[in-house]
Write a protein that holds these residues in place. Structure first.
Motif, PDB file in Angstrom:
ATOM      1  N   ILE A  78      28.696 -16.314 -32.145  1.00  0.00           N
ATOM      2  CA  ILE A  78      29.943 -16.964 -32.828  1.00  0.00           C
ATOM      3  C   ILE A  78      31.054 -16.929 -32.084  1.00  0.00           C
ATOM      4  CG2 ILE A  78      31.145 -16.832 -35.231  1.00  0.00           C
ATOM      5  CD1 ILE A  78      28.839 -15.532 -36.375  1.00  0.00           C
ATOM      6  N   TYR A  79      31.205 -15.819 -31.507  1.00  0.00           N
ATOM      7  CA  TYR A  79      32.556 -15.980 -30.419  1.00  0.00           C
ATOM      8  C   TYR A  79      32.271 -16.810 -29.429  1.00  0.00           C
ATOM      9  CZ  TYR A  79      36.135 -13.816 -27.788  1.00  0.00           C
ATOM     10  OH  TYR A  79      37.192 -13.907 -27.025  1.00  0.00           O
ATOM     11  N   LYS A  80      31.236 -17.012 -28.814  1.00  0.00           N
ATOM     12  CA  LYS A  80      30.908 -17.889 -27.666  1.00  0.00           C
ATOM     13  C   LYS A  80      31.237 -19.284 -28.279  1.00  0.00           C
ATOM     14  CE  LYS A  80      27.475 -17.221 -24.766  1.00  0.00           C
ATOM     15  NZ  LYS A  80      26.478 -17.242 -24.254  1.00  0.00           N
ATOM     16  N   TYR A  81      30.555 -19.422 -29.347  1.00  0.00           N
ATOM     17  CA  TYR A  81      30.805 -20.972 -29.988  1.00  0.00           C
ATOM     18  C   TYR A  81      32.276 -21.182 -30.095  1.00  0.00           C
ATOM     19  CZ  TYR A  81      31.533 -24.260 -33.776  1.00  0.00           C
ATOM     20  OH  TYR A  81      31.966 -25.159 -34.656  1.00  0.00           O
ATOM     21  N   TYR A 100      32.955 -12.247 -22.530  1.00  0.00           N
ATOM     22  CA  TYR A 100      32.604 -13.855 -22.417  1.00  0.00           C
ATOM     23  C   TYR A 100      33.861 -14.651 -22.495  1.00  0.00           C
ATOM     24  CZ  TYR A 100      27.922 -13.014 -24.045  1.00  0.00           C
ATOM     25  OH  TYR A 100      26.681 -12.748 -23.975  1.00  0.00           O
ATOM     26  N   LEU A 101      35.076 -13.713 -22.643  1.00  0.00           N
ATOM     27  CA  LEU A 101      36.342 -14.661 -22.740  1.00  0.00           C
ATOM     28  C   LEU A 101      36.882 -14.744 -21.062  1.00  0.00           C
ATOM     29  CD1 LEU A 101      38.915 -15.792 -24.073  1.00  0.00           C
ATOM     30  CD2 LEU A 101      39.871 -13.668 -24.259  1.00  0.00           C
ATOM     31  N   THR A 102      36.610 -13.455 -20.425  1.00  0.00           N
ATOM     32  CA  THR A 102      37.256 -13.500 -19.009  1.00  0.00           C
ATOM     33  C   THR A 102      36.083 -13.624 -18.032  1.00  0.00           C
ATOM     34  OG1 THR A 102      37.082 -11.021 -19.025  1.00  0.00           O
ATOM     35  CG2 THR A 102      39.137 -12.088 -20.022  1.00  0.00           C
ATOM     36  N   THR A 122      28.908 -21.902 -25.873  1.00  0.00           N
ATOM     37  CA  THR A 122      27.711 -21.923 -26.068  1.00  0.00           C
ATOM     38  C   THR A 122      27.038 -23.057 -25.425  1.00  0.00           C
ATOM     39  OG1 THR A 122      28.473 -23.379 -28.041  1.00  0.00           O
ATOM     40  CG2 THR A 122      27.843 -20.858 -28.315  1.00  0.00           C
ATOM     41  N   SER A 123      25.819 -22.945 -25.031  1.00  0.00           N
ATOM     42  CA  SER A 123      24.601 -23.937 -24.653  1.00  0.00           C
ATOM     43  C   SER A 123      24.388 -24.658 -25.840  1.00  0.00           C
ATOM     44  CB  SER A 123      23.611 -23.321 -23.947  1.00  0.00           C
ATOM     45  OG  SER A 123      22.751 -22.577 -24.736  1.00  0.00           O
ATOM     46  N   GLN A 124      23.598 -25.882 -25.725  1.00  0.00           N
ATOM     47  CA  GLN A 124      23.281 -26.561 -26.739  1.00  0.00           C
ATOM     48  C   GLN A 124      21.806 -25.818 -27.531  1.00  0.00           C
ATOM     49  OE1 GLN A 124      21.641 -30.683 -25.816  1.00  0.00           O
ATOM     50  NE2 GLN A 124      23.118 -30.790 -24.065  1.00  0.00           N
ATOM     51  N   GLU A 125      21.144 -25.106 -26.815  1.00  0.00           N
ATOM     52  CA  GLU A 125      20.105 -24.200 -27.247  1.00  0.00           C
ATOM     53  C   GLU A 125      20.880 -23.105 -28.295  1.00  0.00           C
ATOM     54  OE1 GLU A 125      16.586 -21.098 -26.218  1.00  0.00           O
ATOM     55  OE2 GLU A 125      17.767 -22.345 -24.524  1.00  0.00           O
ATOM     56  N   GLU A 149      23.617 -23.473 -29.854  1.00  0.00           N
ATOM     57  CA  GLU A 149      24.164 -24.208 -30.955  1.00  0.00           C
ATOM     58  C   GLU A 149      23.082 -24.546 -31.796  1.00  0.00           C
ATOM     59  OE1 GLU A 149      26.194 -27.585 -28.882  1.00  0.00           O
ATOM     60  OE2 GLU A 149      27.876 -26.302 -28.247  1.00  0.00           O
ATOM     61  N   ARG A 150      21.900 -24.923 -31.355  1.00  0.00           N
ATOM     62  CA  ARG A 150      21.003 -25.195 -32.305  1.00  0.00           C
ATOM     63  C   ARG A 150      20.492 -24.055 -33.203  1.00  0.00           C
ATOM     64  NH1 ARG A 150      18.786 -28.102 -27.770  1.00  0.00           N
ATOM     65  NH2 ARG A 150      18.940 -30.166 -27.882  1.00  0.00           N
ATOM     66  N   ALA A 151      20.515 -22.688 -32.580  1.00  0.00           N
ATOM     67  CA  ALA A 151      20.269 -21.417 -33.090  1.00  0.00           C
ATOM     68  C   ALA A 151      21.496 -21.095 -34.157  1.00  0.00           C
ATOM     69  CB  ALA A 151      20.185 -20.024 -32.101  1.00  0.00           C
ATOM     70  N   LEU A 152      22.566 -21.360 -33.697  1.00  0.00           N
ATOM     71  CA  LEU A 152      23.705 -21.027 -34.686  1.00  0.00           C
ATOM     72  C   LEU A 152      23.415 -22.151 -35.784  1.00  0.00           C
ATOM     73  CD1 LEU A 152      26.100 -19.615 -35.353  1.00  0.00           C
ATOM     74  CD2 LEU A 152      27.612 -21.192 -33.946  1.00  0.00           C
TER      75      LEU A 152
END
Length: 323
Positions: A6-9, A313-315, A14-17, A19-22
């Motif tokens: 969720i944080y990556k989104y 993931y942020l830095t 996030t990758s397309q894969e 995003e589909r999982a989310l």
């Protein structure tokens, strides 16, 4: 679903894969949607992502779903919005209190004619205790904070006494003013959301107004200043000083949900915040990050590794715990 995804989104990593999982996870249950909304809502307090400019169809579908969730949840009050998590914290506090015997409710009579007094204290470290008053007003107590009131609470005034840090969501009732009394000052309101912090040892006090209006008074009940949303008052009885600041009241009062939100913060400020929250020392190669500013949040009730993963993931930098 790992909150890291969720944080990556939210940070558009996030990758397309992914995003589909989310999206599939969101459609699985209403509880998943609420958890996502909880995190997204806090992020939106201080972050503005230009999602409408995205052309990816799946991405837009996810955004539309988020908007539907927002619309449904907007009809609920803040207390209901966080009800599931608060109940977990509340029952956890009760269980811990029974085990160690530090959380208590006291009724006592000062004399045969004195009213009953009710006292709630939160003695659990790094915790928040929720108390609902007779009129439906809700109080969040920080660690070592105490609130007390009598059985005449619903009389002419709704009067409570406070020691320590607390956040109040007061039910509006113009015929019964709500008064928070400390050893140094008083705060008087009709219906609003605000935080009060009393330092009795140093005779200092602080109030932060989230919405509505409050009247900041000395302990004799004499009006000192009227606050507006987004203002903070710092008061010293010893120095007879008063300071009023314009602040981000939403971010400032997130502690009641165990959330720490840092806006436009340097990597040094973020590291310092994590170190203080978890009482550790962290080593990270930040030489090429010092010129950057970040929007960063974490839950201090989650593990240290969770906060460090969000930082990675942020830095793109891995932090090490050295103490």
């Amino acid at each position: 679903m790992d909150e890291i995804l969720i944080y990556k989104y939210l940070t558009r990593q996030t990758s397309q894969e992914e995003e589909r999982a989310l999206l599939a996870w969101l459609e699985a249950s209403s509880e998943n949607k609420q958890l996502f909304f909880d995190i997204e809502a806090i992020w939106k307090l201080k972050s503005d992502f230009a999602v409408k400019s995205q052309s990816l169809g799946l991405y837009n579908s996810l955004v539309n779903m988020n908007e539907r969730i927002d619309k449904v949840e907007a009809d609920n009050n803040v207390a209901k919005h966080f009800a599931r998590k608060k109940m977990i914290y509340w029952w956890g506090s009760i269980a811990a209190a029974i085990f160690i015997g530090v959380l208590f409710l006291t009724n006592y009579v000062i004399s045969s004619h004195a009213p009953f007094m009710y006292s709630y204290t939160n003695l659990l470290p790094d915790s928040v205790k929720q108390v609902t008053l007779k009129d439906g007003s809700v109080v969040w107590l920080g660690t070592n904070a105490t609130i007390a009131y009598s059985d005449e609470y619903m009389g002419k005034e709704r009067h409570v006494k406070l020691k320590g840090l607390a956040f109040f969501e007061v039910e509006k009732d113009s015929s019964h003013p709500f008064i928070v009394e400390t050893e140094t000052f008083r705060v008087k309101v009709l219906g609003t959301s605000f935080a009060v912090n009393s330092d009795n040892n140093n005779h200092k006090g602080e109030a932060v107004l989230l919405k509505g209006s409050v009247q900041f008074e000395n302990k004799a009940g004499e009006n000192i200043v009227k606050l507006h949303p987004g203002q903070q008052v710092l008061y010293s009885e010893k120095l007879k000083s008063l300071e009023i600041n314009e602040i981000d009241a939403k971010t400032y009062t997130l502690w009641r949900f165990h959330l720490v939100s840092l806006q436009n913060a340097s990597i040094t400020e973020i590291i310092n915040s994590i170190e203080q929250a978890y009482k550790v020392q962290i080593l990270i190669d930040s030489s090429d990050l010092k010129a950057h500013k970040y929007n960063f949040y974490y839950k201090d009730c989650n593990s240290l590794n969770d906060a460090l993963e969000k930082l990675f993931y942020l830095t793109g930098k891995r932090a090490k715990i050295i103490h």
